[in-house]
Design an enzyme around this catalytic site. Structure first.
Site: not given
Ligand SMILES: [Zn+2]
Length: 464
Positions: A275, A326
């Site tokens: 991220h 993800d």
């Molecule tokens: Zn993750």
């Protein structure tokens, strides 16, 4: 015994070969790539041959949640990553090893069908509900490895170290399925490294869940233990996904998360910062210079309302990045890269946001650039040995169908722009992993069974 493929247009690091000849040995490694036709029989492949991409971040089981949390009620007036996490934990409470394998197999099948030939699986559901160990301490990891073997996708398994429910906080009940001592964690890594003799496309890396879930001394001990086993091991961590997390780490550890890692752990090219959404200028400069990869998951981050990664600033600082899917709202390479590029176009009100003109007047194409960067970042984070169609790399080859509506009329110069930014249909026709065809004509040989097992797992989860 070698096989020679004549690919109509073959992706190369500096352009295309049209045609290109790819010689693959019996072990699935590329022996040579050339423009001249070698002697002996040749298999002709029409279309565009590109390298398979490594997906750098997956929680396969979260696939069952996609489409199930898209509503509001009075009880969920505020809805964000943390309210979504409550729903995710409800699934975790009911998940069996059989479910885990069935869901993962579907996700890996979908990845292959979109041209992803390897996955970094960030795997944190290790134990029975309540934390009781399975008889086989690696039960859940083995289920993921079985799903990878069944589908044929390469896997970099990243068992996750998880110790706390927040900085200085004990875990809650659901989180007990995730928790290891550092010693037990290192034993699991060692066990899984042993699984590589049976699966040549398996790598084992280390993952720290986050700075909220792992304390500094635990992180350092785990890193030292992993590096003693494998000095080249890849290291992944969730970091700075939300401003809430940045604030918690700032309050608890005295620095922003990426800055804290730079100052206390040290970053380098072996790191994947998953991220890394919220970075200040100093973190961008330090982390980009370290060679670490920013592990972007654009569609998941969008669905969670996390915020938007500073793509242009990171790119201009020379930072590496790649893409993961993800929680699998999408497993499409094109969709992930498109929301990244086009989201930034909306925000910045200009086109081609990271492409820069060349001094010699050559055109720089955004689709090609996005794909090539994600390709390099994925390989850097997965250590799968693919990432390019050149001698010595693993033969991970994806054939894009020139007759797909997306690619009709396109040549090599614009084919990747068309795939990544230009159309809707998936043009991936055939996919080879380590010299073996796993998708042909868009289909996987075991597809019906994988879909059936997934459906059965969803039904069991609903009934529990
Ligand atoms: Zn993750």
């Amino acid at each position: 015994m070698t096989t020679i493929y004549e690919v109509e247009h073959l992706h190369q690091p500096d352009g295309w070969l049209s045609p290109g000849y790819l010689e693959v040995d019996a072990g699935g490694t590329i022996l040579s790539v050339r423009a001249d036709r070698p002697g002996g029989p040749v298999h002709h492949l029409a279309g565009f041959g590109v390298p398979g991409l490594s997906n750098l971040h997956s929680h396969a089981f979260q696939r069952v949640l996609a489409g199930r949390t898209e509503f509001v009620t009075a009880a969920r007036a505020e809805d964000n990553l943390w309210t979504w996490r409550k729903e995710m934990y409800r699934t975790v409470d009911r998940l069996t090893p059989e479910d885990y394998e069935a869901i993962a197999a579907l996700v890996y099948l979908e990845m292959l069908q979109f041209g992803m030939t390897a996955v970094c699986e960030f795997h944190y559901v290790h134990h029975q509900p309540g934390g009781l160990r399975y008889a086989n301490a690696a039960e859940m990891s083995d289920r993921l490895i079985a799903a990878a073997s069944r589908t044929g996708v390469g896997m970099t398994i990243l068992p996750v170290l998880y110790a706390h429910g927040g900085i200085g906080k004990p875990v809650v009940d659901t989180q007990k399925r995730f928790v290891h001592s550092v010693d037990d964690y290192l034993k699991l890594l060692d066990t899984l490294r042993g699984r590589r003799t049976a699966n040549r496309n398996l790598q084992v890396g280390l993952a720290l869940h986050s700075l909220r879930a792992v304390a500094a001394d635990e992180a350092k001990a785990a890193l030292a233990g992993m590096r003693a086993m494998d000095p080249q091991a890849r290291l992944h961590i969730h970091v700075s996904e939300t401003t809430h997390e940045v604030d918690e780490v700032q309050a608890g550890l005295g620095a922003r998360p990426v800055q804290w890692l730079l100052d206390n752990i040290g970053l380098g090219p072996e790191w994947c910062l998953v991220h890394a959404t919220h970075l200040d200028d100093s973190e961008i400069a330090g982390a980009a210079a370290s060679g670490a990869v920013a592990g972007l998951c654009p569609l998941t981050e969008a669905t969670m309302g996390d915020g938007f990664f500073p793509l242009v600033e990171w790119h201009d600082a020379g930072g590496n990045w790649g893409i993961g899917t993800d929680s699998h709202y999408s497993t499409s390479t094109a969709e992930e890269l498109r929301i990244l590029e086009c989201g930034k176009r909306l925000e910045l009100r200009r086109r081609n946001v990271i492409a820069r003109s060349e001094a010699d007047g050559r055109e720089t194409h955004s689709g090609r650039l996005l794909f090539d960067i994600a390709l390099a970042g994925g390989e850097q984070c997965s250590a799968q040995g693919g990432g390019a169609l050149v001698a010595g790399r693993r033969a991970d080859l994806v054939i894009l169908d020139p007759n797909s509506p997306v690619l009709l009329g396109h040549g090599p110069q614009t084919a990747l722009d068309a795939w990544i930014l230009g159309g809707t249909r998936n043009p991936v026709r055939d996919v080879m992993v380590a010299g073996r065809w796993v998708i042909q004509g868009g289909r996987h040989a075991d597809e019906e069974r994988i879909l059936g097992n997934y459906l059965a797992a969803v039904a069991r989860l609903k009934s529990r």
